[in-house]
Design an enzyme around this catalytic site. Sequence first.
Site, mmCIF file in Angstrom:
data_model
loop_
_atom_site.group_PDB
_atom_site.id
_atom_site.type_symbol
_atom_site.label_atom_id
_atom_site.label_comp_id
_atom_site.label_asym_id
_atom_site.label_seq_id
_atom_site.Cartn_x
_atom_site.Cartn_y
_atom_site.Cartn_z
ATOM 1 N N GLU A 54 42.840 50.083 38.747
ATOM 2 C CA GLU A 54 41.838 48.820 39.113
ATOM 3 C C GLU A 54 41.122 49.071 40.163
ATOM 4 O OE1 GLU A 54 43.191 46.085 42.462
ATOM 5 O OE2 GLU A 54 45.322 46.663 42.352
ATOM 6 N N LYS A 189 53.678 42.609 46.321
ATOM 7 C CA LYS A 189 53.390 42.479 47.629
ATOM 8 C C LYS A 189 54.178 41.484 48.598
ATOM 9 C CE LYS A 189 48.294 43.128 46.524
ATOM 10 N NZ LYS A 189 48.629 42.919 45.068
#
Length: 346
Positions: A54, A189
Amino acid sequence: MASSALSRISNINRHLKPTVSHSCDSDGATGMPVKISPEVSNALSCGRAVVALESTIISHGMPYPRNLETAKEVEAIVRTNGAVPATVAILDGIPCIGLSIEQLERLANLGTKAQKAARRDIAHIVATRGNGATTVSATMFFASMVGIPVFVTGGIGGVHRHGENTMDISSDLTELGRTPVAVISAGVKSILDIPRTLEYLETQGVCVAAYKTNEFPAFFTEKSGSKVHCRVDTPEDCAQLIDANIKLKLGTGILIAVPIPKEHAASGSLIESAIQLALKEARDKNIIGNAETPFLLARVNELTGGASLASNIALVKNNAAIGAKISVALAQLRESCNTGDAQSVS
């Protein structure tokens, strides 16, 4: 089987076409261009290992020049472990799969001026000829489009804390539910609600596997307290899992969660206290939507004196090494299957 051999020939022909298409239909409408770098195109045509990366981590994840240095280092790690890196971004309205050094430098310099691009943003950025740094969902979309089955990132998005009230759920999760790409990450996360994220992935039919552990990692730390039902211990295990998912045409992605190396793990209590404070500040400032995650990560880094950023970089590099090995194992598995099919046909 003959069908497998024909599929391989079709795949080679597809990647031997020009890497940028500007074709026009009979009514004059311009075809949508997608640019694949020569290195990536050649690797895909030859059945070599390719790893998608990404670009949001470059533009929104850390300041310049640390972002450029990290991007180069991650690509180098992928190459060292036998695969070809394919960083994905949208530049001047053209989706690019595989960036040159000059393109990486441009994206790093653009920083947050490049739009954070999830799946929902792709059409608008292309239509307006803008610049977009792809998130997990957009990167998965483009990886699947060109036939890259393995994608490495730091950590995926998920259900935000208090998401049961706000309905703030990352499009990464729905993308995993509909795009057959394996995502190698350090879990979710830890600023997010990990148990609810895992529940949502189950609802989406996504296989969640943990690498060399029975417990789902929590990004900055090795453990989250949540167990997983699938454990993989080697790159070959991962390759078998990915191959089975594709052959069964399940249509869903796979999340392979890799714990951060012990020597780079941050203190769980330190991180959690910083997260709680950052979350309160985000609510007080009404920071919501796709602006929330970059704010929280940056604020947690400030509150931990840079410890979280150092951990973030370390886990991305670790994921890159393992993801490349998985991609190589998958390429070898496919090659052995193709060889066996060719022999059976002859």
